[in-house]
Scaffold this motif. Structure first.
Motif, PDB file in Angstrom:
ATOM      1  N   ARG A  30      63.799   5.186  -9.440  1.00  0.00           N
ATOM      2  CA  ARG A  30      63.686   6.084 -10.596  1.00  0.00           C
ATOM      3  C   ARG A  30      62.841   5.417 -11.682  1.00  0.00           C
ATOM      4  NH1 ARG A  30      67.314  10.370 -10.932  1.00  0.00           N
ATOM      5  NH2 ARG A  30      68.792  10.432  -9.216  1.00  0.00           N
ATOM      6  N   GLY A  31      61.925   6.216 -12.225  1.00  0.00           N
ATOM      7  CA  GLY A  31      61.097   5.743 -13.327  1.00  0.00           C
ATOM      8  C   GLY A  31      60.048   4.739 -12.888  1.00  0.00           C
ATOM      9  N   GLY A  32      59.336   4.248 -13.878  1.00  0.00           N
ATOM     10  CA  GLY A  32      58.327   3.242 -13.625  1.00  0.00           C
ATOM     11  C   GLY A  32      56.929   3.830 -13.635  1.00  0.00           C
ATOM     12  N   PHE A  33      56.008   3.067 -13.075  1.00  0.00           N
ATOM     13  CA  PHE A  33      54.598   3.436 -13.083  1.00  0.00           C
ATOM     14  C   PHE A  33      53.988   3.234 -11.710  1.00  0.00           C
ATOM     15  CE2 PHE A  33      55.703   2.191 -17.338  1.00  0.00           C
ATOM     16  CZ  PHE A  33      55.028   3.091 -18.145  1.00  0.00           C
ATOM     17  N   LEU A  34      52.977   4.032 -11.415  1.00  0.00           N
ATOM     18  CA  LEU A  34      52.112   3.773 -10.274  1.00  0.00           C
ATOM     19  C   LEU A  34      50.810   3.219 -10.851  1.00  0.00           C
ATOM     20  CD1 LEU A  34      52.512   6.842  -7.894  1.00  0.00           C
ATOM     21  CD2 LEU A  34      53.724   4.682  -7.874  1.00  0.00           C
ATOM     22  N   THR A  35      50.247   2.243 -10.169  1.00  0.00           N
ATOM     23  CA  THR A  35      49.037   1.600 -10.650  1.00  0.00           C
ATOM     24  C   THR A  35      47.884   1.897  -9.701  1.00  0.00           C
ATOM     25  OG1 THR A  35      50.365  -0.164 -11.621  1.00  0.00           O
ATOM     26  CG2 THR A  35      48.018  -0.606 -11.330  1.00  0.00           C
ATOM     27  N   GLY A  36      46.738   2.251 -10.279  1.00  0.00           N
ATOM     28  CA  GLY A  36      45.543   2.549  -9.504  1.00  0.00           C
ATOM     29  C   GLY A  36      44.413   1.601  -9.860  1.00  0.00           C
ATOM     30  N   PHE A  37      43.198   2.052  -9.628  1.00  0.00           N
ATOM     31  CA  PHE A  37      41.996   1.278  -9.881  1.00  0.00           C
ATOM     32  C   PHE A  37      41.909   0.864 -11.352  1.00  0.00           C
ATOM     33  CE2 PHE A  37      37.510   1.146 -11.120  1.00  0.00           C
ATOM     34  CZ  PHE A  37      37.069   0.119 -10.297  1.00  0.00           C
ATOM     35  N   ALA A  38      41.428  -0.346 -11.573  1.00  0.00           N
ATOM     36  CA  ALA A  38      41.241  -0.886 -12.926  1.00  0.00           C
ATOM     37  C   ALA A  38      42.541  -0.815 -13.729  1.00  0.00           C
ATOM     38  CB  ALA A  38      40.102  -0.172 -13.650  1.00  0.00           C
ATOM     39  N   ASP A  39      43.641  -1.036 -13.035  1.00  0.00           N
ATOM     40  CA  ASP A  39      44.972  -1.043 -13.652  1.00  0.00           C
ATOM     41  C   ASP A  39      45.345   0.268 -14.340  1.00  0.00           C
ATOM     42  OD1 ASP A  39      45.542  -3.630 -12.768  1.00  0.00           O
ATOM     43  OD2 ASP A  39      44.516  -4.523 -14.488  1.00  0.00           O
ATOM     44  N   GLN A  40      44.731   1.376 -13.888  1.00  0.00           N
ATOM     45  CA  GLN A  40      45.141   2.691 -14.385  1.00  0.00           C
ATOM     46  C   GLN A  40      46.614   2.861 -14.036  1.00  0.00           C
ATOM     47  OE1 GLN A  40      43.602   5.935 -12.088  1.00  0.00           O
ATOM     48  NE2 GLN A  40      44.575   7.496 -13.347  1.00  0.00           N
ATOM     49  N   GLN A  41      47.411   3.310 -15.002  1.00  0.00           N
ATOM     50  CA  GLN A  41      48.830   3.514 -14.747  1.00  0.00           C
ATOM     51  C   GLN A  41      49.242   4.929 -15.114  1.00  0.00           C
ATOM     52  OE1 GLN A  41      51.083   0.424 -16.750  1.00  0.00           O
ATOM     53  NE2 GLN A  41      51.041  -0.774 -14.872  1.00  0.00           N
ATOM     54  N   GLU A  42      50.115   5.477 -14.300  1.00  0.00           N
ATOM     55  CA  GLU A  42      50.705   6.786 -14.560  1.00  0.00           C
ATOM     56  C   GLU A  42      52.216   6.637 -14.499  1.00  0.00           C
ATOM     57  OE1 GLU A  42      49.349   9.673 -15.414  1.00  0.00           O
ATOM     58  OE2 GLU A  42      47.260   9.026 -15.170  1.00  0.00           O
ATOM     59  N   ALA A  43      52.883   7.092 -15.551  1.00  0.00           N
ATOM     60  CA  ALA A  43      54.344   7.081 -15.563  1.00  0.00           C
ATOM     61  C   ALA A  43      54.860   8.131 -14.589  1.00  0.00           C
ATOM     62  CB  ALA A  43      54.859   7.369 -16.969  1.00  0.00           C
ATOM     63  N   VAL A  44      55.922   7.803 -13.869  1.00  0.00           N
ATOM     64  CA  VAL A  44      56.528   8.736 -12.926  1.00  0.00           C
ATOM     65  C   VAL A  44      58.036   8.760 -13.136  1.00  0.00           C
ATOM     66  CG1 VAL A  44      54.715   8.575 -11.174  1.00  0.00           C
ATOM     67  CG2 VAL A  44      56.616   6.967 -11.109  1.00  0.00           C
ATOM     68  N   SER A  45      58.646   9.882 -12.758  1.00  0.00           N
ATOM     69  CA  SER A  45      60.101  10.014 -12.825  1.00  0.00           C
ATOM     70  C   SER A  45      60.756   9.418 -11.593  1.00  0.00           C
ATOM     71  CB  SER A  45      60.494  11.490 -12.914  1.00  0.00           C
ATOM     72  OG  SER A  45      59.914  12.092 -14.028  1.00  0.00           O
ATOM     73  N   LEU A  46      60.102   9.627 -10.433  1.00  0.00           N
ATOM     74  CA  LEU A  46      60.591   9.131  -9.152  1.00  0.00           C
ATOM     75  C   LEU A  46      59.403   8.554  -8.396  1.00  0.00           C
ATOM     76  CD1 LEU A  46      62.537  12.311  -8.011  1.00  0.00           C
ATOM     77  CD2 LEU A  46      63.545  10.279  -9.027  1.00  0.00           C
ATOM     78  N   ARG A  47      59.668   7.535  -7.582  1.00  0.00           N
ATOM     79  CA  ARG A  47      58.614   7.010  -6.720  1.00  0.00           C
ATOM     80  C   ARG A  47      59.236   6.465  -5.455  1.00  0.00           C
ATOM     81  NH1 ARG A  47      57.789   1.136  -8.718  1.00  0.00           N
ATOM     82  NH2 ARG A  47      59.422   1.041 -10.303  1.00  0.00           N
ATOM     83  N   THR A  48      58.434   6.452  -4.409  1.00  0.00           N
ATOM     84  CA  THR A  48      58.889   5.924  -3.137  1.00  0.00           C
ATOM     85  C   THR A  48      57.758   5.146  -2.495  1.00  0.00           C
ATOM     86  OG1 THR A  48      59.973   6.448  -1.037  1.00  0.00           O
ATOM     87  CG2 THR A  48      58.294   7.992  -1.786  1.00  0.00           C
ATOM     88  N   GLN A  49      58.128   4.083  -1.826  1.00  0.00           N
ATOM     89  CA  GLN A  49      57.135   3.297  -1.111  1.00  0.00           C
ATOM     90  C   GLN A  49      57.146   3.704   0.355  1.00  0.00           C
ATOM     91  OE1 GLN A  49      57.583  -0.994  -1.233  1.00  0.00           O
ATOM     92  NE2 GLN A  49      55.362  -1.235  -1.097  1.00  0.00           N
ATOM     93  N   LEU A  50      55.985   4.050   0.858  1.00  0.00           N
ATOM     94  CA  LEU A  50      55.841   4.469   2.246  1.00  0.00           C
ATOM     95  C   LEU A  50      55.864   3.249   3.161  1.00  0.00           C
ATOM     96  CD1 LEU A  50      53.059   7.151   1.718  1.00  0.00           C
ATOM     97  CD2 LEU A  50      55.538   7.436   1.674  1.00  0.00           C
ATOM     98  N   PRO A  51      56.149   3.444   4.428  1.00  0.00           N
ATOM     99  CA  PRO A  51      56.235   2.307   5.353  1.00  0.00           C
ATOM    100  C   PRO A  51      54.992   1.414   5.369  1.00  0.00           C
ATOM    101  CG  PRO A  51      57.141   4.247   6.386  1.00  0.00           C
ATOM    102  CD  PRO A  51      56.532   4.694   5.079  1.00  0.00           C
ATOM    103  N   ASP A  52      53.816   1.984   5.076  1.00  0.00           N
ATOM    104  CA  ASP A  52      52.596   1.168   5.080  1.00  0.00           C
ATOM    105  C   ASP A  52      52.350   0.464   3.751  1.00  0.00           C
ATOM    106  OD1 ASP A  52      51.851   3.289   3.522  1.00  0.00           O
ATOM    107  OD2 ASP A  52      50.235   3.970   4.818  1.00  0.00           O
ATOM    108  N   GLY A  53      53.313   0.563   2.815  1.00  0.00           N
ATOM    109  CA  GLY A  53      53.216  -0.150   1.544  1.00  0.00           C
ATOM    110  C   GLY A  53      52.641   0.660   0.399  1.00  0.00           C
ATOM    111  N   LEU A  54      52.081   1.825   0.670  1.00  0.00           N
ATOM    112  CA  LEU A  54      51.534   2.662  -0.392  1.00  0.00           C
ATOM    113  C   LEU A  54      52.671   3.394  -1.112  1.00  0.00           C
ATOM    114  CD1 LEU A  54      48.462   4.136   1.490  1.00  0.00           C
ATOM    115  CD2 LEU A  54      48.488   2.276  -0.171  1.00  0.00           C
ATOM    116  N   TRP A  55      52.399   3.796  -2.342  1.00  0.00           N
ATOM    117  CA  TRP A  55      53.408   4.459  -3.159  1.00  0.00           C
ATOM    118  C   TRP A  55      53.032   5.903  -3.444  1.00  0.00           C
ATOM    119  CZ3 TRP A  55      57.970   2.422  -5.110  1.00  0.00           C
ATOM    120  CH2 TRP A  55      58.164   1.054  -4.912  1.00  0.00           C
ATOM    121  N   LEU A  56      54.030   6.770  -3.461  1.00  0.00           N
ATOM    122  CA  LEU A  56      53.924   8.149  -3.943  1.00  0.00           C
ATOM    123  C   LEU A  56      54.900   8.290  -5.099  1.00  0.00           C
ATOM    124  CD1 LEU A  56      54.077  10.547  -0.847  1.00  0.00           C
ATOM    125  CD2 LEU A  56      52.137  10.151  -2.361  1.00  0.00           C
ATOM    126  N   GLY A  57      54.536   9.097  -6.078  1.00  0.00           N
ATOM    127  CA  GLY A  57      55.437   9.324  -7.189  1.00  0.00           C
ATOM    128  C   GLY A  57      55.433  10.784  -7.610  1.00  0.00           C
TER     129      GLY A  57
END
Length: 118
Positions: A30-57
């Motif tokens: 619950r909560g937190g941020f997803l980080t993209g290119f050049a440290d772009q961050q987006e706040a999320v309410s929920l996030r999950t890490q996929l088996p390959d290590g990538l995140w969805l929020g």
């Protein structure tokens, strides 16, 4: 260049989304941020890490729906992403239908049987 994208969805109910993710054995943070290119961050309410290590929020948008947040360039390399999003949406719809049935017919005895598809 890879960056975070925000895609609208029809999902509104957090508890139902949590059940759908649990069905798929996706751990939820619950909560937190997803980080993209050049440290772009987006706040999320929920996030999950996929088996390959990538995140969805997911985060609430102005309409009250959950918007999907993710690095689509990175996630696009995951062949099963479209299948996974479809699975999440189908399970969400099934749980929402079951909840609606139980609210409208409290004496009904119904349950969702969860099976994993490959």
């Amino acid at each position: 260049m890879s960056h975070l994208s925000i895609l609208p969805t029809v999902l509104r109910e957090e508890d139902v989304l949590l059940k759908a993710l649990d069905d798929l054995e996706l751990p939820v943070v619950r909560g937190g941020f997803l980080t993209g290119f050049a440290d772009q961050q987006e706040a999320v309410s929920l996030r999950t890490q996929l088996p390959d290590g990538l995140w969805l929020g997911w985060r609430r948008d102005a309409t009250g729906r959950f918007a999907l947040v993710g690095d689509l360039q990175q996630l696009g390399r995951c062949r099963s992403l479209q299948h996974l999003i479809g699975d999440i949406t189908r399970r969400y719809a099934a749980h929402l239908a079951l909840r609606t049935l139980q609210e409208e017919l409290p004496s009904a005895n119904a349950e969702l049987i969860v099976g994993h598809q490959s």
